[in-house]
Design a protein around this motif. Sequence first.
Motif, short mmCIF file in Angstrom:
data_model
loop_
_atom_site.label_atom_id
_atom_site.label_comp_id
_atom_site.label_asym_id
_atom_site.label_seq_id
_atom_site.Cartn_x
_atom_site.Cartn_y
_atom_site.Cartn_z
N GLY A 244 0.80 -1.23 0.00
CA GLY A 244 0.00 0.00 0.00
C GLY A 244 0.83 1.28 0.00
N HIS A 245 0.36 2.27 -0.75
CA HIS A 245 0.95 3.62 -0.82
C HIS A 245 2.30 3.64 -1.56
CE1 HIS A 245 -2.28 4.94 1.74
NE2 HIS A 245 -2.03 3.90 2.50
N ASN A 246 2.80 4.88 -1.73
CA ASN A 246 4.05 5.09 -2.45
C ASN A 246 5.13 5.65 -1.53
OD1 ASN A 246 3.49 4.17 -5.02
ND2 ASN A 246 2.61 6.13 -5.69
N ARG A 262 7.02 4.80 8.47
CA ARG A 262 5.89 5.20 7.64
C ARG A 262 5.17 3.96 7.15
NH1 ARG A 262 7.77 9.11 3.12
NH2 ARG A 262 8.82 7.25 2.39
N GLU A 263 3.88 4.13 6.88
CA GLU A 263 3.05 2.99 6.46
C GLU A 263 3.61 2.30 5.22
OE1 GLU A 263 -1.53 1.90 5.10
OE2 GLU A 263 -1.03 3.99 5.52
N GLU A 264 4.07 3.12 4.23
CA GLU A 264 4.55 2.55 2.97
C GLU A 264 5.82 1.71 3.15
OE1 GLU A 264 3.73 5.60 3.54
OE2 GLU A 264 5.31 7.02 3.07
N ILE A 323 -1.90 -4.64 0.95
CA ILE A 323 -1.46 -4.59 2.36
C ILE A 323 -1.46 -3.14 2.84
CG2 ILE A 323 0.38 -5.26 3.97
CD1 ILE A 323 -0.15 -7.67 2.40
N HIS A 324 -2.13 -2.90 3.93
CA HIS A 324 -2.16 -1.55 4.53
C HIS A 324 -2.02 -1.63 6.04
CE1 HIS A 324 -3.39 1.16 1.16
NE2 HIS A 324 -3.61 -0.03 0.60
N CYS A 325 -1.81 -0.46 6.67
CA CYS A 325 -1.87 -0.35 8.13
C CYS A 325 -2.87 0.74 8.47
CB CYS A 325 -0.51 0.02 8.72
SG CYS A 325 0.84 -1.02 8.18
N ASN A 326 -3.53 0.57 9.60
CA ASN A 326 -4.54 1.51 10.07
C ASN A 326 -3.93 2.62 10.91
OD1 ASN A 326 -7.33 1.64 9.64
ND2 ASN A 326 -7.62 -0.41 10.49
#
Length: 440
Positions: A244-246, A262-264, A323-326
């Motif tokens: 997830g994300h860049n 960071r989430e990414e 795949i992500h994080c909250n």
Amino acid sequence: MKRTLVLMLTLIIAFSGITSGVFATDFPDVPNNHLNFDAISYLTEIGVIAGYEDFTFRPEREITRTEFCALMARTLGYDKETYVLEDIPFYDVPEEYWGRGYISFCFEKGLINGMEEGVFAPADKVTIAQAVKMTVCAVGKNEEALLTKGEKWYSGYMAVAGENGLLDKMSQKADENAARSNVAQIVYNMLVSEAFNGQGEEEPDENTGDTEREELSDEELSEIEKVFAKKDFSDVKVILVDAGHNYQGKDIGAENLDYGVREEEITWQIADKLRDNLEAMGYTVVMTREKMTDSIANSSVIDSLQARVDLAHTSFADLFISIHCNIGNGIGKGIESYCFQLGGYSARLAALVQEKVSESTGLYDRGVKTANFFVNKNTLMPSVLIETGFMDNEHDMEILASRDGQERIATAIARAVREYDTMEPIENAAIKEENYDEEA
Ligand SMILES: [Zn+2]
């Protein structure tokens, strides 16, 4: 697994002086000025093709479709001792048939799909076009070939094969039965091609990390939709793993300043471990971000999301796993898995992922939920987005930010895929009804 094989072959090529044609083949019918001398010598040397008992090679002899499968399978690392037979859908390939393992292997790798429903015609002669198609698939150019229009079923394959050097030194036409000399040549061409060795990938722009996103045309999309409309989604071969994300640009994820992460970064670290797990199980994995510092179409969030969906479609992925994080004001905790709607393949996968990941991490189980997330709604294949935990929860972060925790998440998702792959098809399963309704 594949990387090891490629490396091994590259080493063999590097140390065997292949370009100078120094092999001493003893085939009296393959003199060293034979057009295909290098190819025949090389494949003989690595033991995937052999001569006859009278020491001839018989370069003009034609071979069957099964014999070609055997050659491809041996070249691509088939091991009779360890190989587990697939349930292949060809009624003319009985269980006791000598070539069943090879055919199963090639089917599993996506190199063959038979002549028509249920028919493989194992004893038929393999044509140049059929051999070309299998090698094009083996170098990962199947989708490109399908999108290349032409008069015959094989026009796209021949064109893409030509562009990738797979037809070099081939002396026969597409419709002809393939002779051993040409068969050896095309397998050799495949092994030395850049496409096979993974060097043809698009490099992101160094300054912005951006990769150009070329929009799919309506025509390309409708071709893709036709392929997906025929897919059996209970059978998994290719998996799109979306970190997830860049890393930079507009689509940046959540951040935990206390941990300095960071989430990414976390999503990629989990995705990378998931890739390793899935590849070890024999699946083909396509990553939206190959490296942690990669960004995909980072000029806008929508562009980034659309690029991920497009990649899944052009790769003809069977599953999409994002795949992500909250993050949630410091009060949220645990794992949740999202799908677009209940009752179909996406929900089946989401339930398995949710169960296995919360089990193996011990994190709070928030359950399966439906949502209109872009990557779930707009994909033509079953698609799941997993929120692997809260970045502003200390307990969750112990799992999310640790190598061991990430590994547990990744192996749990991989096990969910494996279990999903063993299940029976769902009758009348609606895959994103909205998408298909438009076509109908
Ligand atoms: Zn996110």
